[in-house]
Design a protein around this motif. Structure first.
Motif, PDB file in Angstrom:
ATOM      1  N   PRO A 115       0.738  -1.066  -0.085  1.00 14.54           N
ATOM      2  CA  PRO A 115      -0.017  -0.140   0.063  1.00 14.54           C
ATOM      3  C   PRO A 115       0.935   1.163  -0.019  1.00 14.54           C
ATOM      4  CG  PRO A 115      -0.905  -1.619   1.395  1.00 14.54           C
ATOM      5  CD  PRO A 115       0.247  -2.058   0.901  1.00 14.54           C
ATOM      6  N   LYS A 118       3.513   3.567  -4.426  1.00 14.69           N
ATOM      7  CA  LYS A 118       2.412   4.087  -5.392  1.00 14.69           C
ATOM      8  C   LYS A 118       3.122   4.599  -6.612  1.00 14.69           C
ATOM      9  CE  LYS A 118      -1.543   4.563  -2.356  1.00 14.69           C
ATOM     10  NZ  LYS A 118      -1.072   4.180  -1.104  1.00 14.69           N
ATOM     11  N   GLU A 190      -6.715  -6.354  -4.562  1.00 15.80           N
ATOM     12  CA  GLU A 190      -7.256  -5.021  -4.611  1.00 15.80           C
ATOM     13  C   GLU A 190      -8.164  -4.773  -3.308  1.00 15.80           C
ATOM     14  OE1 GLU A 190      -9.048  -2.444  -8.393  1.00 15.80           O
ATOM     15  OE2 GLU A 190     -10.247  -4.317  -7.827  1.00 15.80           O
ATOM     16  N   TYR A 194      -4.109  -3.425  -1.427  1.00 15.83           N
ATOM     17  CA  TYR A 194      -2.715  -3.497  -2.312  1.00 15.83           C
ATOM     18  C   TYR A 194      -3.125  -2.730  -3.489  1.00 15.83           C
ATOM     19  CZ  TYR A 194      -0.952  -7.025   0.639  1.00 15.83           C
ATOM     20  OH  TYR A 194      -0.287  -7.761   1.788  1.00 15.83           O
ATOM     21  N   TYR A 195      -2.000  -2.051  -4.265  1.00 15.28           N
ATOM     22  CA  TYR A 195      -2.051  -0.870  -5.061  1.00 15.28           C
ATOM     23  C   TYR A 195      -1.455  -1.632  -6.462  1.00 15.28           C
ATOM     24  CZ  TYR A 195      -1.411   3.812  -7.269  1.00 15.28           C
ATOM     25  OH  TYR A 195      -1.498   4.719  -7.935  1.00 15.28           O
ATOM     26  N   THR A 196      -2.382  -1.244  -7.491  1.00 10.27           N
ATOM     27  CA  THR A 196      -2.019  -1.494  -8.816  1.00 10.27           C
ATOM     28  C   THR A 196      -1.142  -0.459  -9.523  1.00 10.27           C
ATOM     29  OG1 THR A 196      -4.150  -2.625  -8.959  1.00 10.27           O
ATOM     30  CG2 THR A 196      -2.917  -2.209 -11.122  1.00 10.27           C
TER      31      THR A 196
END
Length: 330
Positions: A115, A118, A190, A194-196
């Protein structure tokens, strides 16, 4: 008299079932997927499609496509549900492995980070988890990193971790900073915060059906029945959403309705899972292109060298596939 007729009838039914069971050909199939791309084989097994076509199939799982391809070439599993990269790599090394059905011909992975990460700059100096070197996630991870402006191996380390649960565990504990995930695990990640960083979706020979040319020569009828089962299973997936979701829930050990529905809808689209299950020559070309930069054999190879279309072509030209889909609502 009625009792005698009933007894004879039951005996005949039992005898028929026994003979039918005895005529089933036992077949061990290797697989390296616990994602939506495994749905055709699972559907064929659970919906009785393999048995209808005279096959008693046992699916065994391996940690990654490279190991699945090795088991295939070694004849431990004469047919495999496996991605294109390890089949191409095996072929370039002289093995006679070939794709015989396309399965999933569009690959989609999300490069997902912890997280707090980014941006590409924040990932720099970190590591990305994949299944095995030479597998599909390895190939796609390099594309994903390049799209972020990062150089694989220099800016970011690619780490061979193994299965999805192992990758997620490594991500959760901070052993790695990102991981390559595909449905349904990207949806789960997601939801977990968690970040894409980037998603990669492209024509690619994903999880399809592979065997060896030797097995085709020795057992063409078994291969033919397997491919017919694959095509019928794909039809069942596209026309029976309820069963498709139930089968996914069973094999993925997943109860989250939203994620199951998203996973089914993703796995069953016509672009990802075509009705006519030809191996993807365009997808194999995508695999060969980066290899050709350093491998003279890859540069001289054609996608057709790694595929055998004959069994799908038979079903297509006979009208069998078109007949399956007559009246299908789109």
């Amino acid at each position: 008299m009625k009792a005698v007729i009933l007894a004879v009838s039951l005996f005949m039914q039992f005898s028929f079932c026994s003979v039918a069971s005895a005529q089933l050909t036992k077949l061990t199939v290797g697989s390296n997927t616990l994602s939506g791309s495994g749905l055709p084989a699972w559907m064929a097994k659970d919906a009785g499609i393999f048995r209808k076509n005279g096959l008693d199939v046992q699916i065994v799982y391996f940690r990654g496509g490279t190991i699945t391809a090795m088991a295939l070439v070694a004849r431990e599993t004469p047919i495999g549900q496996v991605t294109g990269p390890p089949i191409v790599s095996a072929g370039l090394k002289g093995a006679d492995a070939v794709m015989i059905a396309g399965g999933n011909v569009v690959s989609e992975y999300w490069l997902m980070s912890r997280p707090e990460i980014k941006t590409a700059e924040q990932l720099k100096g970190g590591s990305v988890a994949i299944a095995t070197f030479g597998g599909q996630a390895d190939f796609i991870s390099r594309i994903a990193l390049q799209r972020l402006g990062l150089t694989p191996g220099k800016d970011v380390t690619i780490v061979q971790i193994g299965t999805i649960p192992e990758r997620l565990s490594a991500l959760a504990t901070g052993k790695v900073q990102a991981a390559m995930l595909n449905p349904p695990d990207n949806f789960r990640a997601e939801k977990g915060g968690y970040y894409t960083l980037v998603s990669v979706r492209l024509p690619y020979q994903g999880v399809g059906v592979a065997t060896t040319r030797a097995f085709i020569r020795e057992n063409p009828d078994i291969v033919r029945r397997y491919i017919r089962s694959q095509v019928e299973a794909v039809h069942r997936i596209k026309t029976d959403r309820e069963t498709g979701i139930k089968v996914l829930a069973k094999y993925l050990s997943l109860q989250d309705k939203e994620i199951l529905e998203r996973s089914y809808d993703d796995a069953s689209t016509d672009d990802k899972l075509p009705q006519k299950q030809y191996p993807s020559l365009e997808g194999i070309k995508k695999i060969l292109e980066p290899l050709a930069e350093t491998d003279s054999k890859a540069k001289a190879s054609k996608p057709e060298d790694f595929a055998d279309m004959r069994f799908i072509k038979e079903l297509d030209e006979s009208g069998f596939i078109d007949d399956l889909y007559k009246g299908r609502k789109r």
